[in-house]
Design a protein around this motif. Structure first.
Motif: not given
Length: 195
Positions: A14-17, A30-31, A5-8, A50-51
């Protein structure tokens, strides 16, 4: 097998894509740190991603949140342009467990994720060992307390009989002396049995 389970907390779209394909094998939540108080998150994650811009902007919030999750460690993976990592403050660098730079290399990403998952697993195992150790210490304390109590009674009998025999032993009949010695023997047998 359960998906990690990853918390983004990736703020830039652009990073999400960019990460969408790489995060496909994981259960992702994703939050946005701008919209959510992460201290209210009740889910348990295997790592967070995280970015670098989001981390720099919300560093203290992330640090406080991770400290709140102690003693378990929630590893952080940061995605950054290659040039961004050279200018990070020491306080920001100390928050990061792994960095993946753009352009993302699939093998480097996989290696970083594997390392973070291992860190998380070891952290959880250590936390369980600490709970087990605490429980063992409590059990040991109760055991020692119970044993001390159980030893006190026979020792009290032996001490009382010895004191009576020393003070008034000449006045006791043979039967009374034998009865008292049987009490001592019984107390000694009880102690021996407990040991």
């Amino acid at each position: 097998m359960k998906k990690p389970h990853v918390l983004s907390l990736v703020g830039e779209s652009r990073y999400s894509l960019l990460l969408a394909d790489y995060l496909e094998p994981f259960e992702v939540t994703a939050l946005s740190l701008s919209d959510v108080d992460i201290n209210n998150i009740k889910d348990e994650f295997d790592f967070a991603i995280l970015d670098v811009e989001t981390l720099v902007r919300h560093r203290q919030t992330v640090v406080d949140w991770r400290n709140h999750l102690q003693p378990a460690l929630l590893p952080l993976l940061v995605v950054a342009p290659a040039t961004a990592t050279s200018s990070l403050a020491t306080s920001t660098i100390e928050c990061i467990d792994a960095v993946v730079v753009e352009p993302i290399n699939a093998n480097e990403f996989s290696i970083s994720i594997a390392a973070l998952l291992k860190i998380r697993q070891l952290s959880q195992e250590l936390q369980q060992k600490q709970r087990d150790l605490t429980a063992a210490k409590q059990l040991k304390s109760r055991f020692i307390s119970a044993i001390a109590h159980e030893f006190r009674n026979p020792l009290h009998v032996i001490s009382a009989v010895a004191q009576l025999m020393l003070q008034q032993g000449e006045t006791f009949s043979v039967e009374r002396k034998q009865d008292m010695l049987r009490r001592v023997q019984s107390a000694v047998a009880r102690l021996t049995h407990m040991m």
